[in-house]
Every structure is written in structure tokens, then in C-alpha cells.
Design a protein around this motif. Structure first.
Motif, PDB file in Angstrom:
ATOM      1  N   PHE A  49       4.560   0.448   5.656  1.00 44.76           N
ATOM      2  CA  PHE A  49       4.260  -0.048   4.307  1.00 44.76           C
ATOM      3  C   PHE A  49       2.974  -0.878   4.323  1.00 44.76           C
ATOM      4  O   PHE A  49       2.142  -0.761   3.416  1.00 44.76           O
ATOM      5  N   ASP A  50       2.800  -1.703   5.348  1.00 45.30           N
ATOM      6  CA  ASP A  50       1.570  -2.485   5.469  1.00 45.30           C
ATOM      7  C   ASP A  50       0.347  -1.581   5.592  1.00 45.30           C
ATOM      8  O   ASP A  50      -0.711  -1.876   5.028  1.00 45.30           O
ATOM      9  N   TYR A  72      -0.511  -0.202   2.254  1.00 42.96           N
ATOM     10  CA  TYR A  72      -1.132  -1.252   1.443  1.00 42.96           C
ATOM     11  C   TYR A  72      -2.587  -1.468   1.848  1.00 42.96           C
ATOM     12  O   TYR A  72      -3.483  -1.561   0.998  1.00 42.96           O
ATOM     13  N   LEU A  98       8.347  -1.447   7.958  1.00 44.92           N
ATOM     14  CA  LEU A  98       7.456  -2.291   7.172  1.00 44.92           C
ATOM     15  C   LEU A  98       6.017  -2.250   7.684  1.00 44.92           C
ATOM     16  O   LEU A  98       5.073  -2.476   6.915  1.00 44.92           O
ATOM     17  N   VAL A 155       4.687  -4.036  -2.177  1.00 45.54           N
ATOM     18  CA  VAL A 155       5.916  -3.550  -1.549  1.00 45.54           C
ATOM     19  C   VAL A 155       7.120  -4.050  -2.324  1.00 45.54           C
ATOM     20  O   VAL A 155       7.153  -5.198  -2.789  1.00 45.54           O
ATOM     21  N   LEU A 179       6.188  -8.614   6.708  1.00 37.61           N
ATOM     22  CA  LEU A 179       5.132  -7.965   5.946  1.00 37.61           C
ATOM     23  C   LEU A 179       3.851  -8.792   5.890  1.00 37.61           C
ATOM     24  O   LEU A 179       3.878 -10.016   5.774  1.00 37.61           O
ATOM     25  N   TYR A 215       9.071   1.079  -2.785  1.00 32.08           N
ATOM     26  CA  TYR A 215      10.281   0.416  -2.318  1.00 32.08           C
ATOM     27  C   TYR A 215      10.849   1.054  -1.043  1.00 32.08           C
ATOM     28  O   TYR A 215      10.793   2.275  -0.869  1.00 32.08           O
TER      29      TYR A 215
END
Length: 260
Positions: free
Chosen positions: A116-117, A120, A113, A128, A145, A99
Motif C-alpha cells: 500500500f505504501d 501511495y 501495508l 489508505v 504505514l 482499503y
């Protein structure tokens, strides 16, 4: 923007771990049947949660493990480095859900973000989450995202119902993960909830959790370290409130937001 994939939130009551400092409490929860475990960098107990997971007799792949990147770690490089530190403390190779804890301080949608990508794409996270986001902020994140946005974690309880966010969650197929589902104990003294609890021979906590878990797209995560309360909270899933009981709870004329 990626299509959402499904995170396993079953059973549909998770464990909030803020303030839990004993790994045995985490292990006990897992042994009782909890599978969704929620922590955060700011809780300073990721190592405790990891030790509890190690002590419990449950395969890692059966757990849905989530942590949150705190507001001062949301610059691109800091997301990557702090998440690696979280993985190390938790003793796991990947997170089921990572998160953005709050969209404040160093949060920059494009930069944050993108990190975060990357996590992933590298397989370090399976999805996410965002936390304490408005409908507009969720929409912005979802557009930026590539990774699936699986959850928005927000305060939600009988006194703060989040109707707008819930409608958005259902419209766009993500979960609303409800923290403070018992309103820090304030539900215990609410006459309408006491009335429903008496009708079902249940506790006020169980009634509140059943009310939340009975809503499509909602996953409550009560916090407890007591084995008795852990058992009672999980048993709330066996409580099916009828329409009259739901209406009685939703007729409560009180709105109270506990966290800013």
C-alpha cells in the motif's frame, strides 16, 4: 508514520455499490450529487462503477473513489497486481482510497501495508483505508504505514454503534465509514426511529442516516440503485436532529451485529 491528510467526504453521505450492476445507477447518483463512491474487488462490479463514472457529467477530480483489496490478494505482489486490475476496470489513473477489506487470510501487516505504501508513493492511491479492523488492528496499521490512514470502514447503524472505534477515529483523525447504515432495512420497523421520523416528517432511512452523518468523523454509505431512494438518502443531510431525537435513538435497547 505519515500525518493524516484529508479525503473529501463531502457531501457526507456516500454511495455503497455492492450489488449494483447497472452503470446508469452510478451515473444517476453522481448527477444527483454523490461524490464518494465505494466499491470492492469482491463485489465484482468495479467495471460497472467505472462505466457509470464515465457516463456521468462530473470531473474525475471531484469524486472520491474507493475500492478494497480482497483477503486473498493481500500478499505484497498480489496487492500491486490486483490494484492495477482494479484501476483498469474502473478506468481511472488513481484511487482516492484503497482499503484492506478484512485483516484475514493473506493479510500480513508488514508485507501488505508495504505494498500500500508503494502504491501511495507511486501516486496510484491518495490514501489508505482499512475495513473491519479493531482499534488494536488500526493502531498497528497506523504505526507501520508511511502513507496516511484515512478511514476504517465498519458496520455501523442504530443497533451497532461502534463507540470504541468512533472514539479512536476522533482521537487519531480518521473517518469511520459506516456500511449497512440502515441495518439491512431493520431500522424501518424500529418504533423509536419511526417516532423521530414522524416528528420530522422524514423517512426512517433519513433519520438513521442523519443520526450517523451528524456524528463527527462518521460517513455513512447507504446502498441504493433507485433514483427515489438515492434522492431521499442524500436529502438526509438536510435533516438536523435535535438532542431529544438523538437521545431517543441512542436509548434503543437493542444490539445487533449483522456481519461477522
Amino acid at each position: 508514520m505519515a500525518e493524516n491528510s484529508t479525503l473529501d467526504f463531502e457531501p457526507q453521505v456516500g454511495l455503497g455499490t455492492m450489488g449494483i450492476d447497472d452503470p446508469d445507477s452510478i451515473a444517476t447518483a453522481i448527477e444527483l450529487g454523490y461524490r464518494h463512491l465505494d466499491t470492492a474487488q469482491i463485489y465484482e462490479n468495479e467495471r460497472v462503477v467505472g462505466e457509470g463514472i464515465e457516463r456521468a457529467d462530473a470531473p474525475r477530480e471531484d469524486l472520491s473513489l474507493a475500492t478494497k483489496v480482497w483477503a486473498d490478494n493481500l500478499a505484497y505482489d498480489d496487492v500491486l497486481s490486483s490494484t492495477e486490475a482494479s484501476l483498469d476496470k474502473l478506468g481511472v489513473e488513481y484511487l482516492d482510497l484503497l482499503y484492506v477489506h478484512r485483516p484475514i487470510d493473506t493479510y500480513d501487516p508488514e508485507e501488505t501495508l508495504a505494498a500500500f505504501d508503494e502504491l501511495y508513493a507511486d501516486g496510484r492511491i491518495r490514501g489508505v483505508g482499512v475495513s473491519n479492523f479493531s482499534v488494536a488492528e488500526v493502531a498497528e496499521a497506523r504505526e507501520i504505514l508511511d502513507a496516511p490512514l484515512l478511514a476504517n470502514q465498519v458496520e455501523m447503524h442504530p443497533f451497532y454503534r461502534q463507540e470504541e472505534l468512533l472514539a479512536d477515529a476522533r482521537r487519531h483523525d480518521y473517518a469511520l465509514v459506516a456500511y449497512s447504515p440502515l441495518a439491512q432495512g431493520k431500522v424501518f420497523d424500529q418504533p423509536e426511529i419511526q417516532s423521530v421520523a414522524a416528528k420530522y416528517d422524514a423517512t426512517a432511512a433519513q433519520v438513521s442516516l442523519a443520526w450517523l452523518a451528524g456524528k463527527e468523523s462518521v460517513v455513512p454509505i447507504p446502498r441504493s440503485s433507485s433514483e427515489t431512494h438515492l434522492q431521499q438518502n442524500l436529502a438526509a443531510l438536510d435533516l438536523s436532529l435535535d438532542a431529544e431525537a438523538v437521545a431517543e435513538i441512542e436509548a434503543i435497547e437493542r444490539e445487533q451485529k449483522l456481519f461477522e
